[in-house]
Design an enzyme around this catalytic site. Structure first.
Site, PDB file in Angstrom:
ATOM      1  N   LYS A  13     -54.182 102.695  27.112  1.00 24.22           N
ATOM      2  CA  LYS A  13     -53.731 102.753  28.510  1.00 24.22           C
ATOM      3  C   LYS A  13     -54.924 102.656  29.474  1.00 24.22           C
ATOM      4  CE  LYS A  13     -51.544 106.638  30.150  1.00 24.22           C
ATOM      5  NZ  LYS A  13     -51.956 107.070  31.496  1.00 24.22           N
ATOM      6  N   SER A  14     -55.968 103.433  29.217  1.00 26.58           N
ATOM      7  CA  SER A  14     -57.135 103.412  30.121  1.00 26.58           C
ATOM      8  C   SER A  14     -57.760 102.023  30.184  1.00 26.58           C
ATOM      9  CB  SER A  14     -58.206 104.396  29.623  1.00 26.58           C
ATOM     10  OG  SER A  14     -57.783 105.706  29.796  1.00 26.58           O
ATOM     11  N   ARG A  18     -57.991  99.003  33.414  1.00 25.18           N
ATOM     12  CA  ARG A  18     -59.277  98.423  33.812  1.00 25.18           C
ATOM     13  C   ARG A  18     -59.310  96.925  33.586  1.00 25.18           C
ATOM     14  NH1 ARG A  18     -59.577 103.730  32.745  1.00 25.18           N
ATOM     15  NH2 ARG A  18     -61.327 104.982  33.477  1.00 25.18           N
ATOM     16  N   ARG A 113     -50.870 115.989  42.934  1.00 25.28           N
ATOM     17  CA  ARG A 113     -52.166 115.975  42.269  1.00 25.28           C
ATOM     18  C   ARG A 113     -53.281 115.682  43.276  1.00 25.28           C
ATOM     19  NH1 ARG A 113     -51.780 112.386  36.976  1.00 25.28           N
ATOM     20  NH2 ARG A 113     -53.795 113.393  36.642  1.00 25.28           N
ATOM     21  N   ASP A 306     -56.958 114.652  26.959  1.00 24.70           N
ATOM     22  CA  ASP A 306     -55.545 114.283  26.808  1.00 24.70           C
ATOM     23  C   ASP A 306     -54.959 114.737  25.470  1.00 24.70           C
ATOM     24  OD1 ASP A 306     -55.566 113.175  29.311  1.00 24.70           O
ATOM     25  OD2 ASP A 306     -55.821 111.113  28.629  1.00 24.70           O
ATOM     26  N   LYS A 333     -53.079 117.696  35.654  1.00 24.84           N
ATOM     27  CA  LYS A 333     -52.643 116.445  35.034  1.00 24.84           C
ATOM     28  C   LYS A 333     -51.190 116.163  35.460  1.00 24.84           C
ATOM     29  CE  LYS A 333     -56.465 115.505  32.948  1.00 24.84           C
ATOM     30  NZ  LYS A 333     -57.269 114.390  33.404  1.00 24.84           N
TER      31      LYS A 333
HETATM   32  C1  S3P Z   1     -58.290 108.599  32.477  1.00 24.92           C
HETATM   33  C2  S3P Z   1     -59.139 109.667  32.563  1.00 24.92           C
HETATM   34  C3  S3P Z   1     -58.740 111.052  32.267  1.00 24.92           C
HETATM   35  C4  S3P Z   1     -57.381 111.129  31.565  1.00 24.92           C
HETATM   36  C5  S3P Z   1     -56.372 110.174  32.093  1.00 24.92           C
HETATM   37  C6  S3P Z   1     -56.895 108.747  32.063  1.00 24.92           C
HETATM   38  C7  S3P Z   1     -58.834 107.266  32.787  1.00 24.92           C
HETATM   39  O1  S3P Z   1     -58.724 111.729  33.469  1.00 24.92           O
HETATM   40  O2  S3P Z   1     -56.861 112.440  31.607  1.00 24.92           O
HETATM   41  O3  S3P Z   1     -55.201 110.262  31.310  1.00 24.92           O
HETATM   42  O4  S3P Z   1     -58.215 106.250  32.407  1.00 24.92           O
HETATM   43  O5  S3P Z   1     -59.908 107.204  33.404  1.00 24.92           O
HETATM   44  P1  S3P Z   1     -60.082 112.384  34.045  1.00 24.92           P
HETATM   45  O6  S3P Z   1     -61.232 111.802  33.320  1.00 24.92           O
HETATM   46  O7  S3P Z   1     -60.156 112.040  35.480  1.00 24.92           O
HETATM   47  O8  S3P Z   1     -59.966 113.833  33.737  1.00 24.92           O
END
Ligand code: S3P
Length: 419
Positions: A13-14, A18, A113, A306, A333
């Site tokens: 997902k991350s 990007r 949030r 996570d 979160k």
């Molecule tokens: C994420 C970073 C994390 C994570 C989130 C996805 C990202 O948050 O909890 O699910 O894609 O950069 P933080 O690093 O801001 O805590």
């Protein structure tokens, strides 16, 4: 019933967020395959399209048409960021230097949030931002010329770090971000691979403004380690299980969960490791294991943030005490994940204590199962669904749809492994 067989995970997902955002600044067309199919990444896609980026689906891949250095146009309506913190925070950084006016909105969870963690440093760079109560969505952003910033994060956060780096792509001068602990580094890796002038020195990153567009890059997104973590947990706690997870992203900035599990006695083998677009990918084999409790070292917390709800579930099956501290970020979160996991585990009979910044658990316990309050949080819903596999009664979720945020079809895939 034992879990057997093998599966391939959805794309990370991350990295998916990007890949879409950075290729928007590209010099041509990019093909992205194995993109995460969940609602959050779809949100990023929709937001980019609303800002003028052309993205097309052909067969199983997405094609992003890079728009060069200044690809964004004035959106005709507010940017609906749904449930996605990553979309909101990274897009704020990406858009802050572009001459457009945008309004970021989100669902009820996202609207509670904190967003000031991102827009305060952006304001220091010169961005024009206002927010409800000074910190919440909706957020209004008017892009303008930015100057560089030398910023020390008050806590480790990949989202905040990434937002500042993305703003730095168009700021005057060299931007520096210093983190108190390591967090996921996908933004840095991808920017480097696409030709940005970025230097990483441990927890210190500097970036110079772009002088030409990024190189558009075809990408195959690695399997999501955080999605794999649910199957890893299931394989470890369901007796007689033996499962293989194929092509999982094992970037070291994401895999502290594996290190902690090994210390707890988990039987996990990592094989066939290779490099895909600068990201490490491997196959994982998981066999049921007798676990022992652990005090999680503080330096691992940001890396496995996570996965911490899953660690709570694992700890209920481990011999002795497990302690998680320094994890106050869990409270902001998709839900307050400390409250959510403690409440659900306690309802199922676990010996669990809530701390301001984490929890401690005494195991092992036969979990009762039954009712689950998900707080509309995908990771709580999936954690408790895995717990239901070993509980006396199956898990009954108050909201199963929230799992579509990161992994549509999760329950079917979990059931498919039951031998
Ligand atoms: C994420 C970073 C994390 C994570 C989130 C996805 C990202 O948050 O909890 O699910 O894609 O950069 P933080 O690093 O801001 O805590």
């Amino acid at each position: 019933m034992a879990l057997k067989g093998e599966i391939k995970l959805p794309g990370d997902k991350s990295i998916s967020h990007r890949a879409l955002m950075l290729n928007a600044l590209g010099d041509g067309q990019s093909r992205i395959s194995n993109l995460n199919p969940g609602a959050d990444v779809q949100t990023t896609r929709d937001v980019l399209v609303t800002c003028g980026i052309q993205i097309e689906q052909k067969h199983k891949a997405l094609y992003v048409q890079g728009g060069g250095l200044r690809p964004f146009s004035q959106p005709e309506h507010a940017l609906d960021c749904g449930n996605s913190g990553t979309t909101t925070r990274l897009m704020m950084g990406l858009l802050a230097a572009h001459p457009i006016h945008v309004r970021f909105e989100g669902d009820q969870s996202l609207s509670n949030r904190p967003m000031d963690r991102v827009f305060r440093p952006l304001q220091q760079m010169g961005a024009n931002v206002s927010a409800r109560d000074g910190r919440l969505l909706p957020v209004m952003l008017s892009g303008r010329d930015l100057w560089a910033l030398d910023y020390t994060l008050p806590f480790a956060s990949a989202q905040v770090k990434s937002a500042i780096l993305l703003a730095g792509l168009h700021a005057k001068g060299e931007t520096a971000v210093h983190s108190p602990a390591y967090s996921r580094d996908h933004t840095e890796q991808m920017l480097k691979a696409m030709g940005a002038d970025i230097t990483v020195n441990g927890r210190h990153v500097t970036i110079k403004p772009l002088t030409r567009p990024l190189h558009s890059s075809d990408m195959e997104i690695p399997g999501d380690f955080s999605a794999a973590a649910f199957f890893i947990t299931a394989g470890l706690i369901v007796p007689d299980s033996d499962i293989i997870l194929r092509k999982v992203g094992v970037n070291p900035s994401r895999t502290a969960f594996l290190t902690v599990l090994e210390k707890m006695g988990a039987d996990i083998t990592v094989a066939n490791q290779l490099d895909v677009n600068g990201e490490a990918v491997a196959d994982l084999r998981i066999r049921s294991s007798a676990l022992k409790g652990i005090v999680v070292p503080l330096e691992y917390i940001a890396n496995m943030i996570d996965e911490l709800p899953l660690l709570a579930l694992l700890a209920t099956q481990a011999e002795g005490e497990t302690e998680v501290r320094g994890a106050e970020e869990l409270r902001v979160k998709e839900s307050d994940r400390i409250k959510a996991i403690v409440e659900n585990m306690a309802n199922w009979g676990a010996t669990i204590f809530e701390r301001e910044d984490g929890f401690s658990i005494e195991g092992p316990t036969q979990l009762e199962g039954g009712k689950v309050t998900t707080f509309a949080d995908h990771r709580i819903a999936m954690t408790m669904s895995v717990g239901g596999l070993i509980a006396s009664k199956p898990a009954v979720l108050d909201d199963a749809r929230c799992m579509d945020i990161s992994h549509p079809g999760f329950l079917d895939e979990l059931r498919g492994l039951s031998a």
